[in-house]
Design a protein around this motif. Structure first.
Motif, PDB file in Angstrom:
ATOM      1  N   GLU A 104      -3.905  63.568  54.547  1.00 32.15           N
ATOM      2  CA  GLU A 104      -2.693  64.233  54.092  1.00 32.15           C
ATOM      3  C   GLU A 104      -2.862  64.765  52.676  1.00 32.15           C
ATOM      4  OE1 GLU A 104       0.372  61.364  54.544  1.00 32.15           O
ATOM      5  OE2 GLU A 104       0.371  61.491  56.724  1.00 32.15           O
ATOM      6  N   ASP A 149      -4.271  53.510  58.059  1.00 33.95           N
ATOM      7  CA  ASP A 149      -3.311  54.081  57.115  1.00 33.95           C
ATOM      8  C   ASP A 149      -4.029  54.806  55.976  1.00 33.95           C
ATOM      9  OD1 ASP A 149      -1.208  53.112  58.594  1.00 33.95           O
ATOM     10  OD2 ASP A 149      -0.914  51.328  57.336  1.00 33.95           O
ATOM     11  N   LYS A 181      -5.371  58.111  57.274  1.00 27.84           N
ATOM     12  CA  LYS A 181      -4.278  59.074  57.472  1.00 27.84           C
ATOM     13  C   LYS A 181      -3.806  59.641  56.131  1.00 27.84           C
ATOM     14  CE  LYS A 181      -2.377  57.328  61.798  1.00 27.84           C
ATOM     15  NZ  LYS A 181      -1.230  56.669  62.433  1.00 27.84           N
TER      16      LYS A 181
END
Length: 62
Positions: free
Chosen positions: A47, A40, A43
Motif C-alpha cells: 500500500e 499484514d 499488505k
C-alpha cells in the motif's frame, strides 16, 4: 513389576504428554500470530509503494 512403580511411571508419562501438548499448542499460537503479522506487513508495504506493480512479480531464469 510392582504396582506402585507402574502407577508412578504411567502418571509421569501422562504429565509429560500433557506438557508436550500444551507446548505444541503455544507454539502453534505463536506461529499463527507471526504469520498474521507477516501478512499484514506485506499488505502495508504494498500500500505504501509508489508504484504497486514494481516488485510484485519476480522473473528468475537459470
Amino acid at each position: 513389576m510392582d504396582i506402585p512403580a507402574l502407577s508412578m511411571g504411567l502418571a509421569q508419562t501422562k504429565v509429560l504428554n500433557e506438557f508436550g501438548t500444551a507446548m505444541l499448542a503455544k507454539s502453534l499460537d505463536n506461529l499463527e500470530s507471526t504469520g498474521a503479522q507477516m501478512v499484514d506487513m506485506m499488505k502495508s508495504s504494498m500500500e505504501l509503494s509508489v508504484n504497486p506493480a514494481v516488485g510484485a512479480n519476480i522473473d528468475i531464469s537459470l
